[in-house]
Design a protein around this motif. Structure first.
Motif, PDB file in Angstrom:
ATOM      1  N   THR A 174       0.954  -1.393   0.184  1.00  0.00           N
ATOM      2  CA  THR A 174      -0.011  -0.095  -0.052  1.00  0.00           C
ATOM      3  C   THR A 174       0.889   1.227  -0.013  1.00  0.00           C
ATOM      4  O   THR A 174       0.019   2.249  -0.794  1.00  0.00           O
TER       5      THR A 174
ATOM      6  N   GLU B   7       4.686  -0.471   3.859  1.00  0.00           N
ATOM      7  CA  GLU B   7       3.391  -0.759   4.048  1.00  0.00           C
ATOM      8  C   GLU B   7       2.953  -1.340   2.776  1.00  0.00           C
ATOM      9  O   GLU B   7       2.941  -1.326   2.438  1.00  0.00           O
TER      10      GLU B   7
ATOM     11  N   SER C 158      -1.088  -5.478   2.941  1.00  0.00           N
ATOM     12  CA  SER C 158      -2.002  -6.291   3.613  1.00  0.00           C
ATOM     13  C   SER C 158      -2.008  -7.111   3.453  1.00  0.00           C
ATOM     14  O   SER C 158      -1.448  -7.386   2.112  1.00  0.00           O
TER      15      SER C 158
ATOM     16  N   ASN D 279      -5.329 -10.386   3.182  1.00  0.00           N
ATOM     17  CA  ASN D 279      -6.493 -10.997   3.068  1.00  0.00           C
ATOM     18  C   ASN D 279      -6.314 -12.275   4.213  1.00  0.00           C
ATOM     19  O   ASN D 279      -5.699 -13.188   4.362  1.00  0.00           O
TER      20      ASN D 279
ATOM     21  N   THR E 266       2.310  -5.686  12.662  1.00  0.00           N
ATOM     22  CA  THR E 266       1.505  -6.356  12.425  1.00  0.00           C
ATOM     23  C   THR E 266      -0.352  -6.217  13.304  1.00  0.00           C
ATOM     24  O   THR E 266      -0.256  -5.182  14.194  1.00  0.00           O
ATOM     25  N   ARG E 267      -1.036  -5.891  12.061  1.00  0.00           N
ATOM     26  CA  ARG E 267      -2.321  -5.481  13.276  1.00  0.00           C
ATOM     27  C   ARG E 267      -3.512  -5.912  12.160  1.00  0.00           C
ATOM     28  O   ARG E 267      -3.982  -5.943  10.851  1.00  0.00           O
TER      29      ARG E 267
ATOM     30  N   GLU F 259      -7.704  -6.387  11.071  1.00  0.00           N
ATOM     31  CA  GLU F 259      -8.802  -5.882  11.130  1.00  0.00           C
ATOM     32  C   GLU F 259      -9.461  -6.208  10.500  1.00  0.00           C
ATOM     33  O   GLU F 259      -9.262  -6.867   9.543  1.00  0.00           O
TER      34      GLU F 259
ATOM     35  N   SER G  94      -8.990  -8.388   7.588  1.00  0.00           N
ATOM     36  CA  SER G  94      -7.041  -8.174   6.670  1.00  0.00           C
ATOM     37  C   SER G  94      -6.585  -8.215   7.617  1.00  0.00           C
ATOM     38  O   SER G  94      -6.863  -7.838   9.242  1.00  0.00           O
ATOM     39  N   ARG G  95      -5.759  -8.168   7.383  1.00  0.00           N
ATOM     40  CA  ARG G  95      -3.944  -7.760   9.051  1.00  0.00           C
ATOM     41  C   ARG G  95      -2.476  -7.310   7.973  1.00  0.00           C
ATOM     42  O   ARG G  95      -2.365  -6.691   6.669  1.00  0.00           O
ATOM     43  N   SER G  96      -3.215  -5.839   8.417  1.00  0.00           N
ATOM     44  CA  SER G  96      -1.746  -5.207   7.841  1.00  0.00           C
ATOM     45  C   SER G  96      -0.034  -5.034   8.308  1.00  0.00           C
ATOM     46  O   SER G  96      -0.395  -5.831   9.440  1.00  0.00           O
TER      47      SER G  96
END
Length: 225
Positions: free
Chosen positions: A118, A151, A153, A155, A183-184, A186, A193-195
């Motif tokens: 991203t 950065e 992410s 799925n 990581t975060r 969401e 999803s994981r960013s």
């Protein structure tokens, strides 16, 4: 008319000394000597003043003759300052400049299919410091360090694509010390999803990038996905 006769009966040793009478020749000599001293002082002062004026004029003339050398010195100092600024600039660029097309060319083969990138940005961690004031001002030797932040992410919930991406970067000598900052997760009603954020440095131009190109030309290529 009566005549007064003063008779001093004191012994000679007790009698007062007769008054000194200046004759005209002695007075003329005394006045001439005083006038000579006054005139001598005046002419001596005027001669000394004239000598000082000539000395000042000579110094001014010398300063005027040295003016071109001063201007040349100032010009050379400006040139040296310009060269120092260019040296600082090139040292900075040598450490921090990121060739983004080259960066993306190295990055693209290492991105797994499940990973979406991203953003990518560069950041300076340390800058040069100027110490001292005036003529003693100097720039401390550059010890800049820069980093690139990636950065992206994935799925779903799995961490394997992120771990694979990080492992691929670590196997490429172009990327120096890549690290996963975190990581975060969401989640929404429709999907999850994981960013993630990865930081890395890149090899300087003329360093690891050329070595990697040599490996690819020899058929070794980049590490597999």
């Amino acid at each position: 008319m009566p005549v007064r006769i003063d008779i001093n009966l004191l012994p000679p040793e007790f009698r007062p000394a007769p008054p000194v009478r200046w004759t005209p020749p002695f007075l003329a000599l005394l006045y001439s000597l005083g006038l000579f001293l006054i005139l001598w002082f005046i002419f001596h002062s005027m001669a000394d003043l004239t000598a000082k004026r000539e000395e000042i004029a000579s110094v001014k003339n010398t300063i005027k003759m040295l003016k071109p050398f001063e201007e040349a010195y100032d010009a050379s100092q400006d040139a040296v300052s310009t060269l120092e600024n260019l040296k600082t600039l090139f040292a900075y660029l040598d450490t921090h400049y990121v060739d983004w097309p080259l960066f993306l060319r190295h990055l693209q083969p290492h991105v797994p299919a499940q990973v979406w990138l991203t953003a990518a940005s560069s950041e300076v961690l340390k800058t040069a410091q100027v110490r001292g004031k005036g003529a003693k001002k100097e720039t401390v030797s550059l010890e800049h360090e820069g980093k690139i932040t990636i950065e992206g992410s994935v799925n779903g919930y799995p961490l394997l694509p992120i771990a694979t991406f990080l492992s691929n970067l670590r196997q490429d000598p172009y990327f120096v010390n890549p690290m996963l900052l975190g990581t975060r997760l969401e989640e929404t009603e429709a999907m999850a999803s994981r960013s993630f954020i990865i930081t890395t440095k890149v090899a300087k131009l003329g360093g690891g990038a050329e070595e990697e190109n040599a490996k690819q030309s020899n058929g070794t290529g980049a590490p597999g996905q």
